[in-house]
Write a protein that holds these residues in place. Sequence first.
Motif, short mmCIF file in Angstrom:
data_model
loop_
_atom_site.label_atom_id
_atom_site.label_comp_id
_atom_site.label_asym_id
_atom_site.label_seq_id
_atom_site.Cartn_x
_atom_site.Cartn_y
_atom_site.Cartn_z
N ASN A 79 6.12 -1.79 -27.26
CA ASN A 79 7.42 -1.24 -27.63
C ASN A 79 8.50 -1.55 -26.58
O ASN A 79 9.59 -0.99 -26.63
CB ASN A 79 7.32 0.28 -27.81
N ASP A 80 8.17 -2.42 -25.65
CA ASP A 80 9.07 -2.77 -24.55
C ASP A 80 9.42 -1.56 -23.68
O ASP A 80 10.50 -1.48 -23.09
CB ASP A 80 10.36 -3.43 -25.05
N GLU A 81 8.48 -0.60 -23.58
CA GLU A 81 8.65 0.55 -22.69
C GLU A 81 7.87 0.32 -21.40
O GLU A 81 6.79 -0.30 -21.41
CB GLU A 81 8.16 1.83 -23.37
N ILE A 82 8.41 0.82 -20.28
CA ILE A 82 7.77 0.62 -18.98
C ILE A 82 6.50 1.47 -18.88
O ILE A 82 6.54 2.68 -19.11
CB ILE A 82 8.73 0.99 -17.83
N ILE A 83 5.40 0.82 -18.53
CA ILE A 83 4.15 1.55 -18.36
C ILE A 83 3.56 1.35 -16.95
O ILE A 83 2.50 1.89 -16.62
CB ILE A 83 3.09 1.13 -19.41
N GLY A 84 4.27 0.61 -16.11
CA GLY A 84 3.80 0.38 -14.74
C GLY A 84 4.65 -0.67 -14.06
O GLY A 84 5.63 -1.18 -14.62
N TYR A 85 4.27 -0.99 -12.83
CA TYR A 85 5.01 -2.01 -12.09
C TYR A 85 4.16 -2.60 -10.98
O TYR A 85 3.19 -2.00 -10.52
CB TYR A 85 6.31 -1.44 -11.50
N LYS A 86 4.55 -3.80 -10.56
CA LYS A 86 3.93 -4.45 -9.41
C LYS A 86 4.93 -4.42 -8.26
O LYS A 86 6.14 -4.55 -8.49
CB LYS A 86 3.54 -5.89 -9.74
N PHE A 87 4.45 -4.27 -7.05
CA PHE A 87 5.36 -4.13 -5.91
C PHE A 87 4.81 -4.82 -4.68
O PHE A 87 3.63 -5.18 -4.62
CB PHE A 87 5.59 -2.63 -5.60
N VAL A 88 5.69 -5.00 -3.68
CA VAL A 88 5.26 -5.44 -2.36
C VAL A 88 5.86 -4.48 -1.34
O VAL A 88 7.05 -4.15 -1.39
CB VAL A 88 5.70 -6.90 -2.07
N ASN A 89 5.02 -4.00 -0.44
CA ASN A 89 5.45 -3.08 0.60
C ASN A 89 5.89 -3.89 1.82
O ASN A 89 5.05 -4.46 2.54
CB ASN A 89 4.30 -2.13 0.96
N PHE A 90 7.20 -3.95 2.05
CA PHE A 90 7.72 -4.80 3.13
C PHE A 90 7.27 -4.32 4.51
O PHE A 90 7.09 -5.12 5.43
CB PHE A 90 9.25 -4.85 3.07
N GLY A 91 7.12 -3.01 4.68
CA GLY A 91 6.65 -2.50 5.97
C GLY A 91 5.26 -3.02 6.30
O GLY A 91 5.01 -3.52 7.41
N LYS A 92 4.35 -2.93 5.32
CA LYS A 92 2.99 -3.43 5.53
C LYS A 92 3.01 -4.95 5.70
O LYS A 92 2.26 -5.50 6.52
CB LYS A 92 2.11 -3.05 4.35
N MET A 93 3.85 -5.62 4.92
CA MET A 93 3.92 -7.08 5.00
C MET A 93 4.32 -7.53 6.40
O MET A 93 3.70 -8.44 6.98
CB MET A 93 4.93 -7.60 3.97
N MET A 94 5.31 -6.89 6.97
CA MET A 94 5.74 -7.25 8.32
C MET A 94 4.67 -6.94 9.36
O MET A 94 4.48 -7.68 10.33
CB MET A 94 7.04 -6.53 8.67
N ASP A 95 3.93 -5.85 9.15
CA ASP A 95 2.83 -5.53 10.07
C ASP A 95 1.76 -6.60 10.03
O ASP A 95 1.21 -6.99 11.07
CB ASP A 95 2.22 -4.17 9.71
N PHE A 96 1.45 -7.11 8.82
CA PHE A 96 0.45 -8.17 8.69
C PHE A 96 0.93 -9.45 9.38
O PHE A 96 0.16 -10.13 10.06
CB PHE A 96 0.16 -8.45 7.21
N ILE A 97 2.21 -9.78 9.22
CA ILE A 97 2.76 -10.98 9.84
C ILE A 97 2.72 -10.85 11.36
O ILE A 97 2.34 -11.80 12.08
CB ILE A 97 4.20 -11.24 9.35
N LYS A 98 3.10 -9.67 11.87
CA LYS A 98 3.07 -9.47 13.32
C LYS A 98 1.65 -9.51 13.87
O LYS A 98 1.44 -9.83 15.05
CB LYS A 98 3.75 -8.13 13.66
N ALA A 99 0.68 -9.21 12.99
CA ALA A 99 -0.72 -9.25 13.42
C ALA A 99 -1.31 -10.65 13.35
O ALA A 99 -2.47 -10.86 13.73
CB ALA A 99 -1.55 -8.29 12.57
#
Length: 230
Positions: A180-200
Amino acid sequence: MVYSKEVEDMCVVHQGVHHGAAPIPEEAKWVKSREVKDISGFTHGVGWCAPQQGCCKLSLNVKEGVIQECLVETIGCSGMTHSAAMASEILPGLTVLEALNTDLVCDAINTAMRELFLQIAYGRSQSAFSEDGLAIGAGLEDLGKGHRSQVGTMYGTLAKGPRYLEMTDGYVKELALDENDEIIGYKFVNFGKMMDFIKAGDDANTAYEKASGQYGRVADAVKFIDPRKE
């Protein structure tokens, strides 16, 4: 002290019983605050600017009248972020009274300071019943492990419907829609975690994948859309 002639001619009538200031709760103690140094507590509040185009959430940790810690979070105005940077340097070390009369440039931050002063002075702090109050550093706990403000950004029109852009989870990459073209969920990226992984040591693509997640009935989606482009 200068008195008018009318007051000088008056006879003295002694005041009756007066018990002083009513006690307020401060860090699990009842305190009769008579001076600025009598005020302690951790609290937060929100302020807004005159045109109400942005707002500020201000958190303060006050010990014996002196601001020991501040957290300044702003949204809606680019200039406000620069004022927040100034406030983070100005506020620690000031008494709560000095902070009321400090030029923090931004109306929203000034208004937030006023609201916090009222909370603390009337014993309505978050730590009113916490023994010894909260440790310096407690302000960072509101930000979580990634030390990023919790922001929700949603947009909608009557013609095209809602768009989720930013959740506490992070930046929304895709919306999951049903038949029905209604939102039932979403995909996301957590920038805080992403930067922590890059710094690691992770490369950007690996960090992006590791910091990505989803919420809701994503597996049942009929299609996915980019909320910023589709």
